[in-house]
Design a protein around this motif. Structure first.
Motif, PDB file in Angstrom:
ATOM      1  N   LYS A 147       0.841  -1.203   0.000  1.00  0.00           N
ATOM      2  CA  LYS A 147       0.000   0.000   0.000  1.00  0.00           C
ATOM      3  C   LYS A 147       0.876   1.253   0.000  1.00  0.00           C
ATOM      4  O   LYS A 147       0.632   2.201  -0.750  1.00  0.00           O
ATOM      5  N   THR A 148       1.920   1.228   0.834  1.00  0.00           N
ATOM      6  CA  THR A 148       2.843   2.363   0.877  1.00  0.00           C
ATOM      7  C   THR A 148       3.525   2.569  -0.466  1.00  0.00           C
ATOM      8  O   THR A 148       3.664   3.701  -0.950  1.00  0.00           O
ATOM      9  N   PHE A 149       3.952   1.470  -1.096  1.00  0.00           N
ATOM     10  CA  PHE A 149       4.565   1.564  -2.420  1.00  0.00           C
ATOM     11  C   PHE A 149       3.595   2.184  -3.426  1.00  0.00           C
ATOM     12  O   PHE A 149       3.965   3.076  -4.201  1.00  0.00           O
ATOM     13  N   ALA A 150       2.344   1.708  -3.424  1.00  0.00           N
ATOM     14  CA  ALA A 150       1.357   2.213  -4.385  1.00  0.00           C
ATOM     15  C   ALA A 150       1.095   3.705  -4.186  1.00  0.00           C
ATOM     16  O   ALA A 150       0.960   4.459  -5.156  1.00  0.00           O
ATOM     17  N   GLU A 151       1.049   4.133  -2.940  1.00  0.00           N
ATOM     18  CA  GLU A 151       0.809   5.548  -2.656  1.00  0.00           C
ATOM     19  C   GLU A 151       1.988   6.414  -3.089  1.00  0.00           C
ATOM     20  O   GLU A 151       1.804   7.477  -3.697  1.00  0.00           O
ATOM     21  N   GLN A 152       3.209   5.959  -2.786  1.00  0.00           N
ATOM     22  CA  GLN A 152       4.386   6.795  -3.001  1.00  0.00           C
ATOM     23  C   GLN A 152       4.911   6.733  -4.435  1.00  0.00           C
ATOM     24  O   GLN A 152       5.297   7.761  -4.998  1.00  0.00           O
ATOM     25  N   LYS A 153       4.940   5.547  -5.031  1.00  0.00           N
ATOM     26  CA  LYS A 153       5.555   5.383  -6.345  1.00  0.00           C
ATOM     27  C   LYS A 153       4.545   5.475  -7.494  1.00  0.00           C
ATOM     28  O   LYS A 153       4.869   5.964  -8.576  1.00  0.00           O
ATOM     29  N   LEU A 154       3.333   4.984  -7.250  1.00  0.00           N
ATOM     30  CA  LEU A 154       2.327   5.001  -8.317  1.00  0.00           C
ATOM     31  C   LEU A 154       1.318   6.132  -8.135  1.00  0.00           C
ATOM     32  O   LEU A 154       0.420   6.290  -8.959  1.00  0.00           O
TER      33      LEU A 154
END
Length: 340
Positions: A147-154
């Motif tokens: 979830k953190t990856f999706a928020e920050q990178k995507l």
């Protein structure tokens, strides 16, 4: 939002009833180890959400359906290409997705990887993924780290993200002796029960850094019986040949570089004292979940969703090569000392 099934996700975005198209195609064979089959298993036979599997060539079906009925969902998994052939088919897929949403259909996208494992055309893939985020009503991930990856990178808005854990697999626990007999009869693999047996399972690909793991093991002066099992991923034949040579010149290393059918999977997991993972990078891993379901001890990098297994029984995580090597020595000595 954390949910417990795909049906919960669909209800959360306003649907109590819908036709659900799923891409890629859900396999009808070897379903025990199929991610897609087990993810949607709770909905099979459900009268409210009818699962319809979509092949590459039938991407037009949800587009056509949404012209006549807006209670249509398109749940898409992965969005990447690894060769020229796959790239050539991408415009058709993207056109179908675009038309589906244009005509009022509702798109859900599941994020499986941070980026393609072969690391090709990363900038183009990132653009595709951000485009997919804009078209999707909901984005499904498997853990809080994802979830953190999706928020920050995507750049996915938090309200769009739903956390649904990786589905468990159907497993068949058998005795170690039965597993060893199965390996010998089906694959001519002949490890013995009196020495440590370590398993590397799944598609053979460079991002798993299998060669590096073998070399590290040899440098440590330990000699586990190492079983490498799984087909060579498309485009990686040279890696497959190198592993074949390593196995030929090391009597304690075994290679089954072929697809492993469901009925043979227990032979590998039920004989192993340890399941090894050496991912260069990872977000979620189906093979780690499979090892968890078989209750096979795991040694893996503290990355992606795997990092959230810290503290699980028989899960040993490392943050660098030195920690990994220390764990390997420790796990090797545990088995050896326990059998002496």
């Amino acid at each position: 939002m954390e949910i417990k099934s795909p049906g919960d996700l669909y209800k959360a975005i306003g649907f109590t009833k819908a036709a659900v198209y799923v891409a890629p195609l859900i396999p009808s064979q070897h379903t025990n180890t199929s991610y897609l089959y087990n993810l949607y298993k709770p909905l099979y036979g459900d009268v409210h959400f009818r699962i319809k599997s979509v092949s590459v060539f039938s991407h037009f079906k949800p587009v056509f359906h949404t012209l006549f009925n807006k209670k249509v969902l398109f749940h898409y998994h992965w969005l990447e290409f690894q060769d020229v052939k796959a790239l050539a088919g991408m415009p058709y897929k993207l056109l179908c997705i675009y038309l589906f949403t244009l005509f009022g259909g509702t798109l859900i996208w599941t994020v499986h990887n941070e980026r393609p494992h072969d690391r090709k055309l990363l900038a183009l893939h990132l653009r595709l993924h951000k485009w997919m985020v804009k078209k999707a009503t909901a984005v499904h991930v498997h853990c809080k780290t994802a979830k953190t990856f999706a928020e920050q990178k995507l750049e996915v808005p938090g309200k769009k993200i739903f956390i649904l854990n990786h589905p468990s697999f159907s497993v068949n626990h058998i005795s170690k002796n039965e597993a060893l007999h199965g390996l010998q009869n089906e694959y001519s693999i002949t490890p013995t029960a009196d020495k440590p047996i370590w398993l590397i399972f799944g598609q053979i690909s460079p991002y798993k850094e299998i060669e590096e793991l073998i070399i590290s093991t040899q440098k440590l002066g330990i000699e586990p019986q190492l079983i490498i099992a799984g087909p060579v991923k498309k485009g990686n034949s040279e890696l497959g040949e190198r592993l074949k040579k390593l196995a030929e010149f090391n009597s304690s290393t075994y290679l089954a570089d072929t697809f492993i059918p469901d009925e043979h999977v227990p032979y590998f997991f039920c004989c192993a004292d340890l399941c090894l993972f050496n991912y260069r990078e990872i977000l979620s891993s189906g093979v780690v979940q499979l090892a968890l379901d078989y209750k096979t001890p795991i040694l893996a990098p503290k990355k992606g969703c795997i990092s959230e297994l810290d503290g699980y029984k028989n899960v040993f995580l490392f943050e660098n090569d030195s920690q990994r090597d220390d764990w390997m020595i420790s796990k090797y000595k545990e088995v050896v000392n326990g059998k002496v």
